[in-house]
Design an enzyme around this catalytic site. Structure first.
Site: not given
Ligand SMILES: *Cc1c(COP(=O)(O)O)cnc(C)c1O
Length: 459
Positions: A108
């Site tokens: 993120k």
């Molecule tokens: C948010 C997240 C995901 C999923 O990503 P999306 O874009 O919501 O599909 C997978 N792994 C981690 C560690 C995350 O923080």
């Protein structure tokens, strides 16, 4: 560049307006009217140069390239690796694309760091300010807190369920020491936090009073920023090689970013596996064409415990030929009855985009984490293990690139319980744990949360 809403009932807007709004007024998601053609990553091109080119193509007239380049440089200075998202080989034709070198150890950060810089630039230029509001089940809140900390034009309010996120996840949000970051721990679960956020966005007079904005993955800027590392991986592994990306999936934002990179001509075709845990909405949609309402189930990979993957809407919009009215009818039917079915033509088109979905349960996730430890000597986070297990389940002729979406040290309890080893926290994160936490505990009461935001907003 112009952006339209997937639900077809809002007028088209610039990149700047799509970015600052988050969700479109008709409840749809902003998406480009036409995908720009973008030159693939060049041999030896740096991540910063590539990110500048891609984000400038999406920003169009909203942000001059020279300024974008400065924003990108500031955003990625906080990353611990020079390549920002390095590739790590774990087997013959098998690579991990490591997305966890940012300040809060999850992917993120890659999008949130640049979105914060873009917000600050656009708002300063307009002489405006905004209030960013989000609910978090763990990683988004920390990434937002780290990215927006100290910015003058934005106040951030993050709602998390009290004692239902890991202590490390909480500390990343609550220890920034920044005046403009506000954390509320609600006596509730994540769904209730999310429901309160939705009610506050739906309260138009409050929304206008404090200028609310959203930075979850419905925001187009996040998708644009995430398309960069797919293009970078293609450049690093060779323009002529066919890659298969395996993407641990919750809201389908990261997976959609790969689709976008391919649409803009930056990948050598698209072969993608969307790997989900026991929250299987995406698998059912891809395999049967039906979208069905469920409640989320808790798994070892909490960031992917999502029952309705919001960014599937952008993919469906494309396979419906950008027919907003048709998409709106589909989601209206889903909202009314809890289920909706794609017509044959759309199902056919969806089957041709190069995306497969597969489910990996907790037991298989555990087995994969142990296997990765014995085969590669590395501790991987449970989300990454879901991807890695999915890659084994569906063989490929391509070079396999598995997205490593978080650092194992972000989930020490789960990782040590399963593997018997505790992943060490990177040195750079230690300082967070030493700092004082600041958060306010509140009842899960809409009125109380609204008053607490009013009290915290700088006017
Ligand atoms: C948010 C997240 C995901 C999923 O990503 P999306 O874009 O919501 O599909 C997978 N792994 C981690 C560690 C995350 O923080």
């Amino acid at each position: 560049m112009e952006y339209v809403s997937t639900r077809g009932e809002s007028s088209s807007v610039s990149f700047a307006d799509a970015c600052l709004a988050g969700l479109a007024p008709d409840g749809g998601l902003y998406t480009p009217v036409t995908y720009p053609k973008i030159q693939p990553a060049q041999p030896g091109e740096s991540y910063l140069s590539l990110a500048t080119r891609i984000l400038s193509a999406f920003a169009g007239d909203s942000i001059p390239t020279q300024i974008m380049s400065e924003l990108v440089e500031k955003a990625y200075a906080s990353f611990a690796h020079q390549s920002v998202t390095p590739l790590n080989q774990i087997g013959p034709d098998r690579w991990m694309l490591e997305l966890h070198h940012g300040p809060t150890l999850a992917f993120k950060d890659v999008a949130m760091q640049i979105i914060a810089q873009i917000y600050d630039h656009l708002l300063t230029e307009r002489g405006e300010r905004l209030t960013v509001l989000c609910a978090t089940s763990g990683d988004t809140g920390g990434a937002a807190a780290a990215a927006f900390a100290g910015l003058k034009s934005v106040d951030v309010f993050i709602l998390h369920p009290h004692e239902r996120i890991s202590p490390i996840q909480r500390r990343f949000m609550t220890s920034t020491g920044a005046e403009n970051i506000h954390n509320f721990a609600l006596d509730s679960d994540f769904d209730e936090c999310q429901a309160i956020v939705k009610s506050l966005f739906a309260d138009h007079s409050f929304r206008d009073e404090v200028s609310l904005s959203g930075v979850n993955s419905i925001n187009w800027t996040r998708i644009a920023a995430q398309s960069v590392y797919f293009a970078a991986a293609q450049g690093a592994l060779g323009a002529d090689r066919n890659l298969r990306f395996v993407v641990p999936t919750g809201n389908f934002g990261d997976a959609l970013a790969a689709y976008v990179a391919a649409r803009c001509g930056m990948l050598n075709g698209l072969e993608l596996v969307s790997a989900v845990n026991s929250n299987t909405t995406m698998v059912d949609l891809m395999n049967t064409g039906a979208l069905t309402r469920r409640s989320a189930v808790a798994t070892h990979s909490p960031a992917m415990d999502i029952a309705l993957p919001s960014n599937a809407e952008r993919l469906l919009f494309e396979v419906m030929g950008k027919d907003g009215a048709k998409l709106k009818a589909f989601y209206d039917s889903f909202a009314q009855s809890g289920t909706a079915e794609l017509d044959e033509q759309t199902k056919g088109a969806l089957g041709c985009v190069g995306v497969k979905a597969v489910t990996i349960d907790d037991e298989a996730t555990e087995a994969e984490m142990k296997r990765l430890l014995s085969e590669t000597g590395t501790l991987q986070c449970p989300h990454t293990a879901v991807g890695s297990a999915a890659a084994r389940e569906i063989p490929t002729e391509c070079v396999d690139v598995i997205l490593s979406t978080a650092h194992a040290a972000k989930f020490p309890e789960t990782v040590s319980e399963i593997t018997g080893k505790t992943p060490p926290l990177p040195d750079r994160s230690e300082e967070f744990l030493a700092r004082e936490e600041v958060y306010e505990r509140l009842p899960a009461d809409l009125h109380k949360v609204r008053e607490a935001i009013r009290a915290g907003v700088r006017r």
